[in-house]
Write a protein that holds these residues in place. Structure first.
Motif, PDB file in Angstrom:
ATOM      1  N   TYR A   1      12.155  68.159  71.267  1.00  0.00           N
ATOM      2  CA  TYR A   1      13.195  69.180  71.238  1.00  0.00           C
ATOM      3  C   TYR A   1      12.641  70.431  70.578  1.00  0.00           C
ATOM      4  N   MET A   2      13.401  71.530  70.687  1.00  0.00           N
ATOM      5  CA  MET A   2      12.916  72.815  70.187  1.00  0.00           C
ATOM      6  C   MET A   2      13.839  73.310  69.080  1.00  0.00           C
ATOM      7  N   ARG A   3      13.231  73.860  68.040  1.00  0.00           N
ATOM      8  CA  ARG A   3      13.985  74.467  66.941  1.00  0.00           C
ATOM      9  C   ARG A   3      13.347  75.794  66.597  1.00  0.00           C
ATOM     10  N   VAL A   4      14.167  76.801  66.301  1.00  0.00           N
ATOM     11  CA  VAL A   4      13.671  78.088  65.810  1.00  0.00           C
ATOM     12  C   VAL A   4      13.741  78.046  64.292  1.00  0.00           C
ATOM     13  N   LEU A   5      12.581  78.175  63.642  1.00  0.00           N
ATOM     14  CA  LEU A   5      12.521  78.061  62.191  1.00  0.00           C
ATOM     15  C   LEU A   5      12.624  79.446  61.536  1.00  0.00           C
ATOM     16  N   ALA A   6      12.410  79.473  60.236  1.00  0.00           N
ATOM     17  CA  ALA A   6      12.653  80.690  59.460  1.00  0.00           C
ATOM     18  C   ALA A   6      11.783  81.865  59.899  1.00  0.00           C
ATOM     19  N   ASP A   7      10.606  81.596  60.447  1.00  0.00           N
ATOM     20  CA  ASP A   7       9.727  82.692  60.875  1.00  0.00           C
ATOM     21  C   ASP A   7      10.140  83.285  62.213  1.00  0.00           C
ATOM     22  N   GLY A   8      11.206  82.740  62.800  1.00  0.00           N
ATOM     23  CA  GLY A   8      11.710  83.270  64.061  1.00  0.00           C
ATOM     24  C   GLY A   8      11.002  82.749  65.291  1.00  0.00           C
ATOM     25  N   LEU A   9      10.023  81.880  65.118  1.00  0.00           N
ATOM     26  CA  LEU A   9       9.264  81.337  66.249  1.00  0.00           C
ATOM     27  C   LEU A   9       9.835  79.983  66.663  1.00  0.00           C
ATOM     28  N   PRO A  10       9.777  79.684  67.967  1.00  0.00           N
ATOM     29  CA  PRO A  10      10.243  78.368  68.417  1.00  0.00           C
ATOM     30  C   PRO A  10       9.199  77.292  68.103  1.00  0.00           C
ATOM     31  N   TYR A  11       9.655  76.164  67.618  1.00  0.00           N
ATOM     32  CA  TYR A  11       8.777  75.029  67.361  1.00  0.00           C
ATOM     33  C   TYR A  11       9.271  73.844  68.178  1.00  0.00           C
ATOM     34  N   PHE A  12       8.301  73.061  68.663  1.00  0.00           N
ATOM     35  CA  PHE A  12       8.632  71.938  69.537  1.00  0.00           C
ATOM     36  C   PHE A  12       8.219  70.636  68.855  1.00  0.00           C
ATOM     37  N   PHE A  13       9.110  69.636  68.981  1.00  0.00           N
ATOM     38  CA  PHE A  13       8.867  68.361  68.322  1.00  0.00           C
ATOM     39  C   PHE A  13       9.094  67.215  69.302  1.00  0.00           C
ATOM     40  N   SER A  14       8.273  66.182  69.150  1.00  0.00           N
ATOM     41  CA  SER A  14       8.452  64.954  69.924  1.00  0.00           C
ATOM     42  C   SER A  14       8.962  63.880  68.967  1.00  0.00           C
ATOM     43  N   VAL A  15      10.098  63.322  69.301  1.00  0.00           N
ATOM     44  CA  VAL A  15      10.744  62.346  68.411  1.00  0.00           C
ATOM     45  C   VAL A  15      10.872  61.010  69.126  1.00  0.00           C
ATOM     46  N   SER A  16      10.526  59.948  68.421  1.00  0.00           N
ATOM     47  CA  SER A  16      10.729  58.595  68.948  1.00  0.00           C
ATOM     48  C   SER A  16      11.305  57.718  67.843  1.00  0.00           C
ATOM     49  N   GLY A  17      12.162  56.773  68.192  1.00  0.00           N
ATOM     50  CA  GLY A  17      12.785  55.930  67.174  1.00  0.00           C
ATOM     51  C   GLY A  17      13.304  54.628  67.757  1.00  0.00           C
ATOM     52  N   VAL A  18      13.608  53.726  66.864  1.00  0.00           N
ATOM     53  CA  VAL A  18      14.156  52.425  67.277  1.00  0.00           C
ATOM     54  C   VAL A  18      15.362  52.129  66.389  1.00  0.00           C
ATOM     55  N   PRO A  19      16.326  51.424  66.925  1.00  0.00           N
ATOM     56  CA  PRO A  19      17.493  51.063  66.096  1.00  0.00           C
ATOM     57  C   PRO A  19      17.121  50.037  65.021  1.00  0.00           C
ATOM     58  N   VAL A  20      17.809  50.107  63.889  1.00  0.00           N
ATOM     59  CA  VAL A  20      17.555  49.189  62.771  1.00  0.00           C
ATOM     60  C   VAL A  20      18.832  48.376  62.517  1.00  0.00           C
ATOM     61  N   PHE A  21      18.648  47.063  62.333  1.00  0.00           N
ATOM     62  CA  PHE A  21      19.775  46.171  62.088  1.00  0.00           C
ATOM     63  C   PHE A  21      19.550  45.425  60.774  1.00  0.00           C
ATOM     64  N   ASP A  22      20.669  45.069  60.128  1.00  0.00           N
ATOM     65  CA  ASP A  22      20.549  44.318  58.878  1.00  0.00           C
ATOM     66  C   ASP A  22      20.457  42.824  59.164  1.00  0.00           C
ATOM     67  N   ASN A  23      20.523  42.021  58.089  1.00  0.00           N
ATOM     68  CA  ASN A  23      20.371  40.580  58.262  1.00  0.00           C
ATOM     69  C   ASN A  23      21.510  39.953  59.049  1.00  0.00           C
ATOM     70  N   GLN A  24      22.636  40.632  59.085  1.00  0.00           N
ATOM     71  CA  GLN A  24      23.767  40.124  59.841  1.00  0.00           C
ATOM     72  C   GLN A  24      23.824  40.737  61.252  1.00  0.00           C
ATOM     73  N   SER A  25      22.692  41.339  61.641  1.00  0.00           N
ATOM     74  CA  SER A  25      22.570  41.957  62.978  1.00  0.00           C
ATOM     75  C   SER A  25      23.517  43.123  63.175  1.00  0.00           C
ATOM     76  N   GLN A  26      23.877  43.751  62.072  1.00  0.00           N
ATOM     77  CA  GLN A  26      24.708  44.934  62.173  1.00  0.00           C
ATOM     78  C   GLN A  26      23.823  46.177  62.230  1.00  0.00           C
ATOM     79  N   PHE A  27      24.173  47.049  63.111  1.00  0.00           N
ATOM     80  CA  PHE A  27      23.400  48.285  63.283  1.00  0.00           C
ATOM     81  C   PHE A  27      23.579  49.161  62.044  1.00  0.00           C
ATOM     82  N   VAL A  28      22.458  49.560  61.458  1.00  0.00           N
ATOM     83  CA  VAL A  28      22.528  50.375  60.248  1.00  0.00           C
ATOM     84  C   VAL A  28      21.858  51.744  60.409  1.00  0.00           C
TER      85      VAL A  28
END
Length: 223
Positions: A1-28
């Motif tokens: 995704y793209m974000r414009v930071l304090a310097d006024g320039l666009p910055y691009f980021f690649s984000v990846s993630g996985v869901p996390v569950f507790d011991n009772q299989s509840q999504f946290v």
């Protein structure tokens, strides 16, 4: 995704993630990583802009320009001047071979010339060559064909530039006819015609004068 930071320039980021569950299989929540890909995205955009700029230059060159692959001989570029000269649009030509565009005899000749160009590996110059067009039939053109090579010297593409010289040749023919007609008329006249050089010295004298008259006025071409 793209974000414009304090310097006024666009910055691009690649984000990846996985869901996390507790011991009772509840999504946290989610656990993941973020990578800054701004440099590569800017480089890609710069390349796209350079490519668009080059395409714009090629498309506005006043000489017909087309490019074909030396692998499958299909058209990969066809500029605006080529559209006007050949009477075929870019959409009609890209991805096509000469055998899909022209009658077999003309296509066979063009393909044989491409094979000869690749074998020779050197530019070919045709000052006066017939080229087939959609609306005007065969016209006279000045054609140049250039083999484009990769780093290993292998021909990868064939660049062709074409300039219509039909009207130029016709104008030359009209001029020659006019000169012949003028000389024919002056030879029938009782007067004479003459020409001078840049220093105003007479270097040509002709017409219906008699030898006696030429001698009496003095033939300026003998001075």
């Amino acid at each position: 995704y793209m974000r414009v930071l304090a310097d006024g320039l666009p910055y691009f980021f690649s984000v990846s993630g996985v869901p996390v569950f507790d011991n009772q299989s509840q999504f946290v929540g989610y656990r993941g990583t973020t990578r800054d890909i701004s440099r590569s995205k800017r480089s890609e955009e710069a390349e796209r802009q350079a490519s668009r700029f080059l395409d714009e230059i090629v498309d506005n060159i006043p000489i017909a320009f087309h490019l074909k692959s030396a692998t499958d001989y299909r058209m990969v570029a066809w500029n605006r001047a080529a559209q006007e000269l050949y009477g075929l649009t870019r959409e009609e030509t890209l991805g096509k071979t000469v055998h899909e565009l022209w009658p077999k005899a003309e296509a066979d000749s063009a393909h044989a010339a491409d094979l000869a160009l690749i074998a020779a590996g050197e530019m070919q110059d045709f000052p006066d060559r017939l080229a087939q067009t959609k609306q005007r039939g065969a016209i006279h053109v000045h054609m140049r064909k250039v083999p484009l090579k990769d780093a290993n010297g292998v021909v990868t593409h064939i660049l062709v530039t074409t300039e219509d010289i039909t009207e130029h040749l016709a104008a030359q023919a009209r001029l020659r006819h006019s000169e012949v007609r003028f000389r024919s008329l002056t030879s029938l006249s009782s007067d004479w015609s003459w020409e001078t050089d840049a220093q105003f010295r007479c270097n040509k004298l002709s017409g219906g004068m008699t030898a006696e008259l030429r001698t009496s006025i003095g033939d300026p071409t003998r001075k």
